[in-house]
Design a protein around this motif. Structure first.
Motif, PDB file in Angstrom:
ATOM      1  N   GLY A 266       1.271  -1.616   0.162  1.00 55.44           N
ATOM      2  CA  GLY A 266      -0.301  -0.046  -0.158  1.00 55.44           C
ATOM      3  C   GLY A 266       0.459   1.636   0.292  1.00 55.44           C
ATOM      4  O   GLY A 266       0.058   2.540   0.563  1.00 55.44           O
ATOM      5  N   GLU A 267       1.868   1.146  -0.373  1.00 54.66           N
ATOM      6  CA  GLU A 267       2.783   2.427  -0.216  1.00 54.66           C
ATOM      7  C   GLU A 267       2.602   3.114  -1.309  1.00 54.66           C
ATOM      8  O   GLU A 267       2.091   2.617  -2.737  1.00 54.66           O
ATOM      9  CB  GLU A 267       4.701   1.819  -0.311  1.00 54.66           C
ATOM     10  N   ARG A 268       2.980   5.088  -1.224  1.00 48.62           N
ATOM     11  CA  ARG A 268       2.485   5.405  -2.642  1.00 48.62           C
ATOM     12  C   ARG A 268       4.042   5.322  -3.413  1.00 48.62           C
ATOM     13  O   ARG A 268       4.560   6.065  -2.628  1.00 48.62           O
ATOM     14  CB  ARG A 268       1.892   6.552  -2.245  1.00 48.62           C
ATOM     15  N   PHE A 269       3.939   5.355  -4.467  1.00 47.08           N
ATOM     16  CA  PHE A 269       5.573   5.253  -5.629  1.00 47.08           C
ATOM     17  C   PHE A 269       5.131   5.618  -6.769  1.00 47.08           C
ATOM     18  O   PHE A 269       4.247   5.945  -8.263  1.00 47.08           O
ATOM     19  CB  PHE A 269       5.320   4.188  -5.981  1.00 47.08           C
ATOM     20  N   GLY A 270       5.079   7.002  -6.899  1.00 43.27           N
ATOM     21  CA  GLY A 270       4.636   7.984  -8.041  1.00 43.27           C
ATOM     22  C   GLY A 270       5.571   8.214  -9.318  1.00 43.27           C
ATOM     23  O   GLY A 270       6.332   7.636  -9.077  1.00 43.27           O
ATOM     24  N   PHE A 271       5.111   8.890 -10.108  1.00 44.05           N
ATOM     25  CA  PHE A 271       6.097   8.180 -11.671  1.00 44.05           C
ATOM     26  C   PHE A 271       7.365   9.032 -11.276  1.00 44.05           C
ATOM     27  O   PHE A 271       8.689   8.973 -11.655  1.00 44.05           O
ATOM     28  CB  PHE A 271       5.642   9.177 -12.867  1.00 44.05           C
ATOM     29  N   LEU A 272       7.472  10.201 -11.003  1.00 50.89           N
ATOM     30  CA  LEU A 272       8.875  11.173 -10.608  1.00 50.89           C
ATOM     31  C   LEU A 272       9.644  10.290  -9.687  1.00 50.89           C
ATOM     32  O   LEU A 272      10.659  10.370  -9.616  1.00 50.89           O
ATOM     33  CB  LEU A 272       8.826  12.662  -9.533  1.00 50.89           C
ATOM     34  N   GLN A 273       8.871   9.418  -8.672  1.00 51.85           N
ATOM     35  CA  GLN A 273       9.984   8.797  -7.932  1.00 51.85           C
ATOM     36  C   GLN A 273      10.348   7.413  -8.516  1.00 51.85           C
ATOM     37  O   GLN A 273      11.511   7.287  -8.581  1.00 51.85           O
ATOM     38  CB  GLN A 273       8.624   7.915  -6.733  1.00 51.85           C
ATOM     39  N   ALA A 274       9.844   7.187  -9.896  1.00 55.41           N
ATOM     40  CA  ALA A 274      10.281   6.091 -10.626  1.00 55.41           C
ATOM     41  C   ALA A 274      11.010   6.565 -11.559  1.00 55.41           C
ATOM     42  O   ALA A 274      12.507   5.938 -12.199  1.00 55.41           O
ATOM     43  CB  ALA A 274       9.038   5.189 -11.206  1.00 55.41           C
ATOM     44  N   VAL A 275      11.263   7.481 -12.315  1.00 53.32           N
ATOM     45  CA  VAL A 275      12.632   8.471 -12.823  1.00 53.32           C
ATOM     46  C   VAL A 275      13.511   8.982 -12.212  1.00 53.32           C
ATOM     47  O   VAL A 275      14.601   8.530 -12.705  1.00 53.32           O
ATOM     48  CB  VAL A 275      11.646   9.863 -13.383  1.00 53.32           C
ATOM     49  N   ALA A 276      13.066   8.896 -10.437  1.00 58.29           N
ATOM     50  CA  ALA A 276      14.586   9.731 -10.133  1.00 58.29           C
ATOM     51  C   ALA A 276      15.562   7.957  -9.575  1.00 58.29           C
ATOM     52  O   ALA A 276      16.818   7.953  -9.863  1.00 58.29           O
ATOM     53  CB  ALA A 276      14.139   9.911  -8.545  1.00 58.29           C
ATOM     54  N   THR A 277      14.468   6.350  -9.695  1.00 58.00           N
ATOM     55  CA  THR A 277      14.961   5.549  -9.617  1.00 58.00           C
ATOM     56  C   THR A 277      16.118   5.017 -10.826  1.00 58.00           C
ATOM     57  O   THR A 277      17.040   4.699 -10.369  1.00 58.00           O
ATOM     58  CB  THR A 277      14.316   4.339  -9.201  1.00 58.00           C
ATOM     59  N   LEU A 278      15.503   5.472 -11.988  1.00 55.78           N
ATOM     60  CA  LEU A 278      16.425   4.976 -12.510  1.00 55.78           C
ATOM     61  C   LEU A 278      17.649   6.045 -13.307  1.00 55.78           C
ATOM     62  O   LEU A 278      18.724   5.656 -13.135  1.00 55.78           O
ATOM     63  CB  LEU A 278      15.529   5.832 -14.390  1.00 55.78           C
ATOM     64  N   ILE A 279      16.818   7.503 -13.014  1.00 54.54           N
ATOM     65  CA  ILE A 279      18.723   8.143 -12.603  1.00 54.54           C
ATOM     66  C   ILE A 279      19.698   8.114 -11.987  1.00 54.54           C
ATOM     67  O   ILE A 279      20.720   7.580 -12.138  1.00 54.54           O
ATOM     68  CB  ILE A 279      17.949   9.754 -12.596  1.00 54.54           C
ATOM     69  N   ILE A 280      19.373   7.300 -10.444  1.00 56.31           N
ATOM     70  CA  ILE A 280      19.982   6.974  -9.789  1.00 56.31           C
ATOM     71  C   ILE A 280      21.242   5.520 -10.307  1.00 56.31           C
ATOM     72  O   ILE A 280      22.294   5.240 -10.028  1.00 56.31           O
ATOM     73  CB  ILE A 280      20.046   6.739  -8.640  1.00 56.31           C
ATOM     74  N   LEU A 281      20.278   4.784 -10.501  1.00 54.40           N
ATOM     75  CA  LEU A 281      20.651   3.452 -11.297  1.00 54.40           C
ATOM     76  C   LEU A 281      21.727   3.964 -12.526  1.00 54.40           C
ATOM     77  O   LEU A 281      22.104   2.675 -12.504  1.00 54.40           O
ATOM     78  CB  LEU A 281      19.346   2.564 -11.357  1.00 54.40           C
ATOM     79  N   ILE A 282      21.052   4.382 -12.988  1.00 51.22           N
ATOM     80  CA  ILE A 282      22.168   5.099 -14.626  1.00 51.22           C
ATOM     81  C   ILE A 282      23.172   5.433 -13.727  1.00 51.22           C
ATOM     82  O   ILE A 282      24.285   5.580 -14.316  1.00 51.22           O
ATOM     83  CB  ILE A 282      21.347   6.503 -14.961  1.00 51.22           C
ATOM     84  N   GLY A 283      22.993   6.116 -12.832  1.00 48.33           N
ATOM     85  CA  GLY A 283      24.666   7.197 -12.167  1.00 48.33           C
ATOM     86  C   GLY A 283      25.746   5.524 -11.317  1.00 48.33           C
ATOM     87  O   GLY A 283      27.036   5.926 -11.057  1.00 48.33           O
ATOM     88  N   VAL A 284      24.724   4.723 -10.916  1.00 45.90           N
ATOM     89  CA  VAL A 284      25.216   4.097 -10.144  1.00 45.90           C
ATOM     90  C   VAL A 284      25.974   2.881 -12.082  1.00 45.90           C
ATOM     91  O   VAL A 284      27.699   2.698 -11.754  1.00 45.90           O
ATOM     92  CB  VAL A 284      24.718   3.256  -9.165  1.00 45.90           C
ATOM     93  N   TYR A 285      25.472   2.906 -12.833  1.00 50.06           N
ATOM     94  CA  TYR A 285      25.993   2.563 -13.874  1.00 50.06           C
ATOM     95  C   TYR A 285      27.213   2.480 -14.088  1.00 50.06           C
ATOM     96  O   TYR A 285      28.038   1.773 -14.695  1.00 50.06           O
ATOM     97  CB  TYR A 285      25.029   1.429 -14.927  1.00 50.06           C
ATOM     98  N   LEU A 286      26.784   3.649 -13.810  1.00 48.30           N
ATOM     99  CA  LEU A 286      28.499   4.707 -15.479  1.00 48.30           C
ATOM    100  C   LEU A 286      29.679   4.662 -14.238  1.00 48.30           C
ATOM    101  O   LEU A 286      30.177   4.232 -15.022  1.00 48.30           O
ATOM    102  CB  LEU A 286      27.780   6.446 -15.040  1.00 48.30           C
ATOM    103  N   ALA A 287      28.802   5.042 -13.209  1.00 49.26           N
ATOM    104  CA  ALA A 287      29.987   4.632 -11.818  1.00 49.26           C
ATOM    105  C   ALA A 287      30.675   3.477 -12.394  1.00 49.26           C
ATOM    106  O   ALA A 287      31.815   3.211 -11.745  1.00 49.26           O
ATOM    107  CB  ALA A 287      29.422   5.187 -10.927  1.00 49.26           C
ATOM    108  N   HIS A 288      29.853   2.462 -12.240  1.00 51.99           N
ATOM    109  CA  HIS A 288      30.431   0.861 -12.011  1.00 51.99           C
ATOM    110  C   HIS A 288      30.943  -0.031 -13.410  1.00 51.99           C
ATOM    111  O   HIS A 288      32.192  -0.312 -13.605  1.00 51.99           O
ATOM    112  CB  HIS A 288      29.277   0.022 -11.745  1.00 51.99           C
ATOM    113  N   LYS A 289      30.882   0.854 -14.657  1.00 52.51           N
ATOM    114  CA  LYS A 289      31.288   0.066 -16.021  1.00 52.51           C
ATOM    115  C   LYS A 289      32.587   0.388 -15.727  1.00 52.51           C
ATOM    116  O   LYS A 289      33.076   1.607 -15.885  1.00 52.51           O
ATOM    117  CB  LYS A 289      29.924   1.433 -16.863  1.00 52.51           C
ATOM    118  N   ARG A 290      33.153  -0.490 -16.749  1.00 51.11           N
ATOM    119  CA  ARG A 290      34.819  -0.637 -16.999  1.00 51.11           C
ATOM    120  C   ARG A 290      34.614   0.267 -18.323  1.00 51.11           C
ATOM    121  O   ARG A 290      33.773   0.320 -19.399  1.00 51.11           O
ATOM    122  CB  ARG A 290      34.601  -2.624 -17.219  1.00 51.11           C
ATOM    123  N   LYS A 291      35.833   0.498 -18.903  1.00 57.23           N
ATOM    124  CA  LYS A 291      36.015   1.163 -19.547  1.00 57.23           C
ATOM    125  C   LYS A 291      35.974  -0.188 -21.221  1.00 57.23           C
ATOM    126  O   LYS A 291      36.272  -0.678 -20.932  1.00 57.23           O
ATOM    127  CB  LYS A 291      37.409   1.739 -19.965  1.00 57.23           C
TER     128      LYS A 291
END
Length: 291
Positions: A266-291
């Motif tokens: 029953g927790e509320r999870f909005g569209f912008l929160q989903a976008v923010a989550t995606l942004i965080i995970l993109i940041g994590v991916y870029l930080a983790h990705k090898r050359k």
């Protein structure tokens, strides 16, 4: 199984276990205070680990004990209480998403404290991840005005501690068996947890007779056995066979599991929160990705 394949198996299992731990904390808080929950979680986990591996403690060399104690405090003791306090005010799904900062903080601490060089891509990833974090917190505060999102700071502090623990494990305890480290961690924090529980008001008639106590303790047994004891050993093993950043990237999949449980509860999870989550995970991916 080859090390490269095994590390992915560990990563997936840990994501499922830890992704479910946030909802278990939330359910446990129905019958326990944050202090009681954190202490009981540590005590239950210690008992499970002592049963299977207490004899391993004697194999820890004296010079390694300071790192074992430090990783026990940073990787388990303090975060157990910090996440419990955080989830008294913010949703379990949001706590799990903020936990995704661990890989970014691993890089930040690795650079500033452990003298591990960072690439431009990693710096960009950290910046993007922090932007996503800010968006997530601000949007969550507007979507849930009855919740105090300042408590998100508890999760952020915990992720810094996790990141420090990962770097210490990789640098100073690479030669120590994963189960041995886990048992040593809980030898160090078991007595403090008992003392804290004793002063928490847990052993009063009001608490022990409450109908919410039994289900709360059941959730803690599940969380302690799987979310802490088994997962702790698996994570230590993952750090041994992979890089610190790969090991901490378990947080890629955790939010998906945690958000699923949160929405189901029953927790509320909005569209912008989903976008923010995606942004965080993109940041994590870029930080983790090898050359």
């Amino acid at each position: 199984m080859a090390g490269n394949s095994l590390k992915w198996v560990y990563l997936i299992i840990l994501s499922l276990i830890w992704g479910s731990s946030f909802i278990l904390i939330k359910k446990g808080l129905v019958g326990l205070t944050p202090v009681q929950l954190g202490a009981i979680r540590i005590i239950f986990t210690a008992v499970f680990l002592f049963i299977v591996g207490f004899k391993r403690v004697k194999s820890i060399r004296l010079r390694d004990w300071k790192w074992v104690v430090l990783t026990g405090l940073l990787g388990t003791f303090f975060p157990s209480f910090l996440f419990a306090f955080a989830e008294t005010e913010i949703d379990s799904s949001v706590a799990s998403i903020l936990n995704s900062l661990v890989p970014l903080n691993t890089i930040i601490l690795g650079f500033f404290i452990f003298n591990i060089k960072s690439t431009k891509r990693q710096v960009l990833g950290v910046f993007i991840g922090l932007v996503g974090t800010l968006l997530l917190i601000l949007n969550g505060a507007s979507l849930n005005p009855n919740q105090n999102y300042l408590y998100a700071a508890f999760v952020i502090i915990a992720t810094l501690m996790y990141a420090a623990s990962v770097n210490i494990l990789k640098r100073y305890l690479q030669h120590v068996n994963a189960l041995t480290i886990a048992v040593g961690n809980f030898v160090a924090i078991f007595i403090p947890a008992i003392i804290i529980l004793g002063f928490s008001g847990f052993f009063t008639y009001e608490v022990l007779s409450a109908p919410t106590l039994k289900p709360a303790l059941l959730y803690m047994v599940i969380l302690s056995l799987f979310g802490t004891a088994i997962a702790k050993v698996m994570f230590n093993r993952l750090v041994h066979i992979a890089t610190p950043v790969f090991a901490s990237s378990v947080t890629y999949l955790m939010p998906i599991i945690a958000v699923f449980w949160g929405v189901l509860d029953g927790e509320r999870f909005g569209f912008l929160q989903a976008v923010a989550t995606l942004i965080i995970l993109i940041g994590v991916y870029l930080a983790h990705k090898r050359k």
